[in-house]
Scaffold this active site. Structure first.
Site, mmCIF file in Angstrom:
data_model
loop_
_atom_site.group_PDB
_atom_site.id
_atom_site.type_symbol
_atom_site.label_atom_id
_atom_site.label_comp_id
_atom_site.label_asym_id
_atom_site.label_seq_id
_atom_site.Cartn_x
_atom_site.Cartn_y
_atom_site.Cartn_z
ATOM 1 N N ASP A 270 1.013 -1.254 0.068
ATOM 2 C CA ASP A 270 -0.064 -0.223 0.109
ATOM 3 C C ASP A 270 0.965 1.469 0.125
ATOM 4 O O ASP A 270 2.348 1.111 0.583
ATOM 5 C CB ASP A 270 -0.701 -0.369 1.074
ATOM 6 C CG ASP A 270 -0.181 0.690 2.762
ATOM 7 O OD1 ASP A 270 0.093 1.540 2.980
ATOM 8 O OD2 ASP A 270 1.027 -0.496 3.229
ATOM 9 N N CYS A 308 -2.973 2.645 -21.325
ATOM 10 C CA CYS A 308 -3.774 2.796 -19.684
ATOM 11 C C CYS A 308 -5.498 2.680 -20.319
ATOM 12 O O CYS A 308 -5.940 3.700 -21.508
ATOM 13 C CB CYS A 308 -3.069 3.951 -19.164
ATOM 14 S SG CYS A 308 -4.866 3.499 -17.157
ATOM 15 N N CYS A 310 -7.413 3.051 -18.700
ATOM 16 C CA CYS A 310 -9.069 3.955 -17.687
ATOM 17 C C CYS A 310 -9.441 5.183 -18.430
ATOM 18 O O CYS A 310 -9.200 5.360 -19.275
ATOM 19 C CB CYS A 310 -7.461 4.854 -16.052
ATOM 20 S SG CYS A 310 -7.029 6.370 -16.840
ATOM 21 N N CYS A 313 -7.796 8.308 -19.463
ATOM 22 C CA CYS A 313 -6.800 7.985 -20.786
ATOM 23 C C CYS A 313 -7.800 7.498 -22.110
ATOM 24 O O CYS A 313 -7.153 8.048 -23.325
ATOM 25 C CB CYS A 313 -5.501 6.740 -20.742
ATOM 26 S SG CYS A 313 -4.318 7.224 -19.686
ATOM 27 N N HIS A 339 -5.967 7.571 -12.505
ATOM 28 C CA HIS A 339 -4.823 7.948 -14.036
ATOM 29 C C HIS A 339 -3.884 6.310 -12.756
ATOM 30 O O HIS A 339 -3.226 5.054 -13.131
ATOM 31 C CB HIS A 339 -4.238 8.402 -14.806
ATOM 32 C CG HIS A 339 -3.530 7.637 -15.218
ATOM 33 N ND1 HIS A 339 -3.379 6.699 -16.447
ATOM 34 C CD2 HIS A 339 -2.281 7.846 -14.809
ATOM 35 C CE1 HIS A 339 -2.317 6.712 -16.980
ATOM 36 N NE2 HIS A 339 -1.333 7.104 -15.935
#
Length: 375
Positions: A270, A308, A310, A313, A339
């Site tokens: 994380d 990408c 996402c 994008c 993103h």
């Protein structure tokens, strides 16, 4: 006793020894290795839970004991029905113990066997965290995975300091187990400490493993040390952890460190990095970092990253995002956050495939070259 969280090993990469597995939790399964977005104050900065699920494809998020204790207060979260209901997130949650924040954010802190006395970074008020208090807070918050209270050893530390700190962390873990009131619903993980001394790491791991906790974390690395030292201690410590339980490396979120973690057999990582650099106008892309606020992108009509998938994008240009960031528009930070978070969750999706194909080492070398990292 049946643990609330269990680990299932699916495959080990023949090339590297990296693990592909599943962590079973009360709020669903987590495919590993995984990157976990950080929602410090019961929110991943600027993201809605729907965006985290649908656009980022996050499987689990973190929240922070220290911050939620100070504001709004763990009892308020408990009254709301726990963290899942409070923040409208129905997938797994992990809460850290607040140890790192007590040491990094607080001006005055006094460490004793009892616990840590500290001043709030919000208003200067005095507070005391003991293992018992931390368990009370984490039990109220109700996350699937909770962390035992530890002392995060500063870098660098003397051997003597690291030894005393590590031994205290183990004693605190025993007190956490005694005062943990919801073991059938919440899995308490122990944190391996010991600074950058291998014999201390080994002793810490051995003593904590004897407590038969449902999972273990490596704490106290990625705290400002050179990368070689990080990799050395990571590779030494990870194999000491039980094979049949989740292995968590705390506070790691750059692509190279995530790959090194997976190579070492870590299941969970994380970091606040992806949203933090988004607020500075920086994107992670398959060809390295893009500082989108730079003038070079003023007339760049391409996406942040052509590779990408996402929302950002698929819909927006570098030029538009640069304009938003320069104009201090919130949408710019949101689009960059979507993103960056998706970039890391997608990277880990790829890592899981490469482990299954016994090819992670080759993929890492190719990624390093493309991203601009040195091997």
């Amino acid at each position: 006793m049946e643990h609330a969280v269990t680990y299932e090993l699916l495959h080990e990469c023949k090339q590297t020894g990296a693990r592909r597995g599943v962590i079973h939790t009360p709020h669903g399964d987590i495919q590993t290795p995984i990157f976990m977005p950080v929602g410090t104050q019961a929110t991943v900065k600027s993201m809605t839970p729907e965006e985290l699920k649908e656009e980022v494809k996050a499987q689990i998020i973190l929240s922070n004991t220290y911050h939620l204790y100070l504001r709004p207060g763990h009892k308020i979260v408990e009254e709301a029905g726990g963290l899942h209901k409070f923040m409208n997130w129905d997938r797994p949650i992990l809460t850290d113990c607040g140890g790192f924040q007590v040491f990094s954010l607080s001006d005055l802190r006094k460490i004793s066997e009892e616990g840590v006395e500290f001043k709030s970074h919000l208003d200067g008020s005095k507070h005391m965290f003991t293992p018992e208090k931390v368990m009370e807070i984490e039990n109220s918050l109700g996350a699937d995975i909770i962390m035992s209270f530890d002392e995060c050893c500063p870098y660098p530390s003397t051997y003597e300091y690291a030894k005393n700190s590590m031994e205290r962390t183990t004693r605190w873990a025993k007190r956490c187990i005694k005062s943990h009131s919801r073991p059938e619903e919440q899995a308490l993980f122990g944190i391996i400490q010991g600074g950058f001394y291998k014999d201390l790491r080994e002793k810490s791991a051995k003593d904590l493993i004897e407590l038969d906790l449902p999972g273990y974390a490596i704490g106290g690395i990625s705290v400002g040390e050179p990368k070689e030292e990080f990799i050395d201690i990571l590779r030494y410590t990870a194999p000491l952890m039980p094979k049949n339980k989740p292995r968590y490396l705390m506070g790691v979120g750059s692509p190279d460190y995530l790959l090194e973690a997976a190579m070492a057999g870590i299941d969970m990582c994380d970091c606040v990095l992806p949203t933090r650099i988004a607020r500075n106008g920086t994107a992670m892309t398959s060809n390295g970092k893009v500082v989108v606020r730079n003038a070079t992108y003023e007339r760049d009509w391409g996406p942040l990253d052509p590779e990408c998938d996402c929302y950002t994008c698929k819909n927006y240009t570098r030029a538009y995002i640069r304009h938003l960031i320069k104009a201090n528009e919130i949408l710019g930070v949101r689009l960059l956050s979507i993103h960056n978070l998706r970039f890391l969750t997608k990277l880990m999706e790829r890592v899981r495939i490469e482990i299954e194909n016994d090819n992670l080492g080759t993929f890492k070398d190719e990624f390093y070259k493309k991203y601009g990292y040195e091997k």
